[in-house]
Motif scaffolding. Structure first.
Motif, mmCIF file in Angstrom:
data_model
loop_
_atom_site.group_PDB
_atom_site.id
_atom_site.type_symbol
_atom_site.label_atom_id
_atom_site.label_comp_id
_atom_site.label_asym_id
_atom_site.label_seq_id
_atom_site.Cartn_x
_atom_site.Cartn_y
_atom_site.Cartn_z
ATOM 1 N N ARG A 407 6.614 -5.518 -15.226
ATOM 2 C CA ARG A 407 7.102 -6.684 -15.990
ATOM 3 C C ARG A 407 6.747 -6.569 -17.468
ATOM 4 N NH1 ARG A 407 6.042 -9.888 -11.236
ATOM 5 N NH2 ARG A 407 3.949 -10.388 -11.944
ATOM 6 N N GLU A 408 5.668 -5.852 -17.758
ATOM 7 C CA GLU A 408 5.279 -5.647 -19.155
ATOM 8 C C GLU A 408 6.005 -4.462 -19.775
ATOM 9 O OE1 GLU A 408 3.294 -7.569 -21.029
ATOM 10 O OE2 GLU A 408 3.211 -8.956 -19.319
ATOM 11 N N GLY A 409 6.857 -3.819 -19.004
ATOM 12 C CA GLY A 409 7.607 -2.676 -19.514
ATOM 13 C C GLY A 409 6.830 -1.375 -19.476
ATOM 14 N N LEU A 410 5.695 -1.368 -18.785
ATOM 15 C CA LEU A 410 4.847 -0.171 -18.701
ATOM 16 C C LEU A 410 5.218 0.605 -17.428
ATOM 17 C CD1 LEU A 410 1.504 -1.908 -19.743
ATOM 18 C CD2 LEU A 410 3.022 -0.526 -21.185
ATOM 19 N N HIS A 411 6.368 1.217 -17.463
ATOM 20 C CA HIS A 411 6.939 1.786 -16.246
ATOM 21 C C HIS A 411 6.175 3.022 -15.756
ATOM 22 C CE1 HIS A 411 10.072 -1.083 -16.785
ATOM 23 N NE2 HIS A 411 10.414 -0.583 -17.966
ATOM 24 N N SER A 412 5.713 3.864 -16.658
ATOM 25 C CA SER A 412 4.951 5.046 -16.234
ATOM 26 C C SER A 412 3.661 4.640 -15.533
ATOM 27 C CB SER A 412 4.629 5.931 -17.446
ATOM 28 O OG SER A 412 5.816 6.443 -18.010
ATOM 29 N N ALA A 413 3.011 3.603 -16.065
ATOM 30 C CA ALA A 413 1.787 3.101 -15.434
ATOM 31 C C ALA A 413 2.098 2.450 -14.087
ATOM 32 C CB ALA A 413 1.099 2.096 -16.363
ATOM 33 N N ALA A 414 3.219 1.733 -14.014
ATOM 34 C CA ALA A 414 3.617 1.100 -12.753
ATOM 35 C C ALA A 414 3.864 2.153 -11.675
ATOM 36 C CB ALA A 414 4.875 0.264 -12.959
ATOM 37 N N ILE A 415 4.466 3.270 -12.068
ATOM 38 C CA ILE A 415 4.733 4.351 -11.114
ATOM 39 C C ILE A 415 3.441 4.834 -10.471
ATOM 40 C CG2 ILE A 415 5.415 6.789 -10.973
ATOM 41 C CD1 ILE A 415 7.625 6.083 -13.072
ATOM 42 N N ILE A 416 2.399 4.972 -11.255
ATOM 43 C CA ILE A 416 1.105 5.434 -10.735
ATOM 44 C C ILE A 416 0.579 4.476 -9.669
ATOM 45 C CG2 ILE A 416 -1.322 5.827 -11.339
ATOM 46 C CD1 ILE A 416 -0.296 6.794 -14.106
ATOM 47 N N GLU A 417 0.685 3.164 -9.949
ATOM 48 C CA GLU A 417 0.172 2.165 -9.003
ATOM 49 C C GLU A 417 1.018 2.123 -7.729
ATOM 50 O OE1 GLU A 417 -2.732 0.889 -9.536
ATOM 51 O OE2 GLU A 417 -2.748 1.880 -11.486
ATOM 52 N N TYR A 418 2.328 2.232 -7.876
ATOM 53 C CA TYR A 418 3.187 2.224 -6.689
ATOM 54 C C TYR A 418 2.954 3.456 -5.826
ATOM 55 C CZ TYR A 418 5.897 -1.621 -8.757
ATOM 56 O OH TYR A 418 6.302 -2.824 -9.286
ATOM 57 N N GLU A 419 2.665 4.578 -6.461
ATOM 58 C CA GLU A 419 2.371 5.781 -5.678
ATOM 59 C C GLU A 419 1.053 5.618 -4.913
ATOM 60 O OE1 GLU A 419 2.639 8.880 -8.591
ATOM 61 O OE2 GLU A 419 4.768 9.273 -8.155
ATOM 62 N N LYS A 420 0.092 4.948 -5.523
ATOM 63 C CA LYS A 420 -1.150 4.632 -4.812
ATOM 64 C C LYS A 420 -0.854 3.708 -3.623
ATOM 65 C CE LYS A 420 -4.210 4.844 -8.895
ATOM 66 N NZ LYS A 420 -5.025 3.993 -9.813
ATOM 67 N N ALA A 421 -0.006 2.730 -3.862
ATOM 68 C CA ALA A 421 0.357 1.797 -2.796
ATOM 69 C C ALA A 421 1.014 2.532 -1.635
ATOM 70 C CB ALA A 421 1.302 0.717 -3.340
ATOM 71 N N SER A 422 1.882 3.480 -1.970
ATOM 72 C CA SER A 422 2.588 4.250 -0.939
ATOM 73 C C SER A 422 1.599 5.040 -0.081
ATOM 74 C CB SER A 422 3.595 5.193 -1.602
ATOM 75 O OG SER A 422 4.328 5.896 -0.641
ATOM 76 N N LYS A 423 0.616 5.642 -0.697
ATOM 77 C CA LYS A 423 -0.386 6.415 0.042
ATOM 78 C C LYS A 423 -1.250 5.517 0.934
ATOM 79 C CE LYS A 423 -0.682 10.154 -3.356
ATOM 80 N NZ LYS A 423 -1.495 10.776 -4.419
ATOM 81 N N LYS A 424 -1.542 4.318 0.449
ATOM 82 C CA LYS A 424 -2.395 3.393 1.208
ATOM 83 C C LYS A 424 -1.661 2.711 2.360
ATOM 84 C CE LYS A 424 -6.466 3.441 -0.921
ATOM 85 N NZ LYS A 424 -7.728 3.739 -0.191
ATOM 86 N N ALA A 425 -0.344 2.636 2.263
ATOM 87 C CA ALA A 425 0.429 1.832 3.216
ATOM 88 C C ALA A 425 0.268 2.312 4.650
ATOM 89 C CB ALA A 425 1.900 1.826 2.828
ATOM 90 N N GLY A 426 0.163 3.628 4.847
ATOM 91 C CA GLY A 426 0.021 4.142 6.202
ATOM 92 C C GLY A 426 1.322 4.205 6.969
ATOM 93 N N ASN A 427 2.381 3.703 6.362
ATOM 94 C CA ASN A 427 3.714 3.816 6.962
ATOM 95 C C ASN A 427 4.736 3.936 5.843
ATOM 96 O OD1 ASN A 427 4.261 1.143 5.994
ATOM 97 N ND2 ASN A 427 3.217 0.331 7.791
ATOM 98 N N ILE A 428 5.962 4.186 6.206
ATOM 99 C CA ILE A 428 7.017 4.325 5.202
ATOM 100 C C ILE A 428 7.545 2.932 4.888
ATOM 101 C CG2 ILE A 428 9.255 5.370 4.697
ATOM 102 C CD1 ILE A 428 8.468 7.497 6.876
ATOM 103 N N SER A 429 7.217 2.420 3.735
ATOM 104 C CA SER A 429 7.518 1.039 3.378
ATOM 105 C C SER A 429 8.750 0.968 2.477
ATOM 106 C CB SER A 429 6.324 0.407 2.651
ATOM 107 O OG SER A 429 6.700 -0.787 2.010
ATOM 108 N N PRO A 430 9.826 0.355 2.929
ATOM 109 C CA PRO A 430 11.005 0.231 2.057
ATOM 110 C C PRO A 430 10.730 -0.632 0.837
ATOM 111 C CG PRO A 430 11.284 -1.097 4.036
ATOM 112 C CD PRO A 430 10.049 -0.278 4.240
ATOM 113 N N GLN A 431 9.788 -1.584 0.969
ATOM 114 C CA GLN A 431 9.435 -2.417 -0.183
ATOM 115 C C GLN A 431 8.831 -1.558 -1.296
ATOM 116 O OE1 GLN A 431 8.265 -3.064 2.962
ATOM 117 N NE2 GLN A 431 9.195 -5.018 3.562
ATOM 118 N N ILE A 432 7.851 -0.738 -0.936
ATOM 119 C CA ILE A 432 7.187 0.098 -1.945
ATOM 120 C C ILE A 432 8.144 1.163 -2.466
ATOM 121 C CG2 ILE A 432 5.295 1.709 -2.354
ATOM 122 C CD1 ILE A 432 3.703 0.199 -0.184
#
Length: 529
Positions: A407-432
């Motif tokens: 939302r702040e326009g920091l897309h490269s930083a957001a990508i890093i956090e979403y990739e962390k979320a994907s690894k933590k999810a433990g399943n294939i999440s369409p939301q993430i």
């Protein structure tokens, strides 16, 4: 997912009463008894036109007979004539013997009528489409176009074309769908049931009731296949064969190519083979909606699909038609399959299972069967709001942080956090996956975004947000035709999302398709007024 067939009738409650009174009543009534018994059998075997002819004959000579009125009231209900049905049933209930056992059916029809009595109608050559909510009017064009295509495709495949218009009803909320389907809300949400073929009609829930809709046009076709099978075989087909053919045929309105097992179901079959855990044909009876876990329901659908694929590969549609014709002519399902395949039914089951285990099904670790939750509101779920749907707490925490950065326009930083979320999810999440892809799009990393979205679409073809994200990607790349194509598919799942219609209108303007743009703006106004 979640399309089921149930054989259910209330008429059995009245037959013993008729039989018991036949001797005591005047001789004229005894003649009625034979006709009523025959008429009830017509209802049970889905020969509604014959039942209607019996009812009209009886009413013409015995309008004052309560048993005649009750039977005619049943027929009118099966025809979708609710008010006339209630009127006749009410007359019949004046008889104390009928009132004792028949009131349950009257109360049921009356509950259905509270919703169905307000339906609006749209007709085509072969279908009568009913809906209640004003917003559900948007479904009519899509539904009727699909159903007319299905009428011809399924009719050609299974060699049966219903002569009378088929009733299709959209129920607007969870309560009314529970009533007409005779299922509990728990059974609906556990099995993923969002539609049913019952009482001589196709019944669906409005896609408004699920946050992102569902594959409702495939579902309509699936239930229409059930309707055809019911009529063609006098309601004699077991659930495994019913569901197998319906699942195999549900996309025939859209595709000519041989159907493929969806990836999520393919993975379930691979897991079942690995663990030697299957749902037997006996366990599927009387309905897949009665299975206790959504994974079992999904596995049952996958199994019966593979049965049809096994049969189809050995004889195409002629072998399926041969089986249905044999059952319609009085053979048992087991004997019909045996005659068509040239082996005993136990041998057929054994051969199918052996063939199944030789196939190389993909096991996708982490793929989920998405839940079905019927809501009382029609609000669409936006991408940011879907954080709440991420089950793993740590994954949700990183996704929330990613949303804030995006939302702040920091897309490269957001990508890093979403990739962390994907690894933590433990399943294939369409939301993430969608959140990560959108950030790649905003960061102009289009190739990575498209790769993620296409994988997500393969795993979760029912997840509307992915189509919208892909549409955004293609629009930004200037690939307008591809954007239109993918967003049109989104409408096949959730025509209630205004973003889809807004984006389509913009795309049609860019493609100089003014009539299409005007139609999408009209649909947008229907949803936002």
């Amino acid at each position: 997912m979640g399309r089921i067939f149930i054989t259910l009738t209330f008429v059995l409650t009245i037959l013993p009463l008729v039989a018991g009174k036949a001797i005591a009543r005047e001789e004229k009534f005894f003649d009625f008894f034979g006709d009523i018994v025959y008429g009830e059998e017509c209802l049970r075997s889905w020969q509604i036109e014959e039942a209607s002819a019996v009812a009209e004959k009886l009413l013409s000579v015995g309008r004052d007979n309560p048993y005649v009125c009750f039977f005619a009231g049943e027929v009118y209900f099966y025809e979708g004539n609710y008010q006339e049905s209630l009127s006749l049933l009410q007359e019949a209930l004046k008889d104390p013997d009928i009132a004792q056992k028949g009131k349950k059916f009257y109360d049921f029809v009356n509950r259905v009528y509270q919703t169905a009595g307000k339906f609006k109608e749209v007709k085509t050559e072969h279908f009568l489409f009913r809906y209640l909510e004003e917003k559900d009017a948007i479904l009519a064009d899509y539904a009727l176009d699909t159903l007319e295509k299905a009428y011809h495709a399924i009719g050609s495949d299974l060699q049966y074309f219903p002569a009378k218009p088929i009733l299709v009803e959209v129920f607007p909320d969870a309560e009314s769908f529970c009533t007409i389907s005779t299922l509990t809300k728990d059974e609906i949400e556990t099995s993923g049931t969002v539609a049913i073929c019952l009482f001589n009609r196709v019944i669906i829930t409005s896609p408004r009731l699920l946050p992102r809709g569902y594959q409702w046009l495939d579902t309509l076709t699936h239930e229409y296949v059930h309707y055809v099978i019911m009529k063609k075989t006098y309601n004699r087909v077991p659930i495994w064969l019913h569901e197998g053919i319906a699942k195999y045929e549900e996309r025939r309105w859209f595709e000519d190519a041989p159907p493929k097992l969806p990836v999520s179901l393919e993975s379930l079959v691979a897991e079942a083979i690995e663990k030697d855990y299957f749902i037997t044909f006996e366990q599927m009876h009387p309905s897949l909606a009665k299975l206790k876990r959504k994974e079992d329901t999904a596995l049952a659908f996958a199994e019966v699909f593979t049965v049809m694929d096994y049969l189809f590969n050995r004889g195409g549609y002629p072998i399926l038609v041969s089986i249905l014709d044999s059952i319609g002519n009085g053979k048992s399902p087991e004997d019909a399959v045996s005659s068509a395949t040239g082996v005993s039914f136990p041998e057929f089951e054994k051969n199918w299972m052996y063939d199944l285990k030789q196939k190389k099904f993909r096991r996708i670790h982490g793929i989920q069967i998405l839940p079905t939750k019927l809501k009382e509101t029609s609000a669409s779920v936006e991408d940011v709001e879907s954080v709440a749907e991420i089950e793993v707490k740590d994954a949700r925490k990183y996704a929330v942080l990613g949303d804030l950065l995006r939302r702040e326009g920091l897309h490269s930083a957001a990508i890093i956090e979403y990739e962390k979320a994907s690894k933590k999810a433990g399943n294939i999440s369409p939301q993430i996956q969608n959140k990560l892809a959108i950030s790649y799009i905003m960061d102009t990393q289009y190739t990575k975004a498209e790769e993620i979205l296409k994988i997500s679409l393969e795993y979760y073809p029912e997840y509307t947000t992915t189509y919208i994200s892909l549409g955004e990607l293609y629009q930004r790349k200037g690939e307008y035709d591809d954007a239109v194509k993918i967003l049109t598919q989104a409408n096949h799942i959730n025509p209630f999302n205004p973003i889809i219609h807004k984006n389509l209108a913009q795309l049609y303007q860019k493609l100089d398709k003014k009539e299409d743009a005007t139609l999408e703006l009209k649909r947008l106004m229907m949803l936002t007024k």
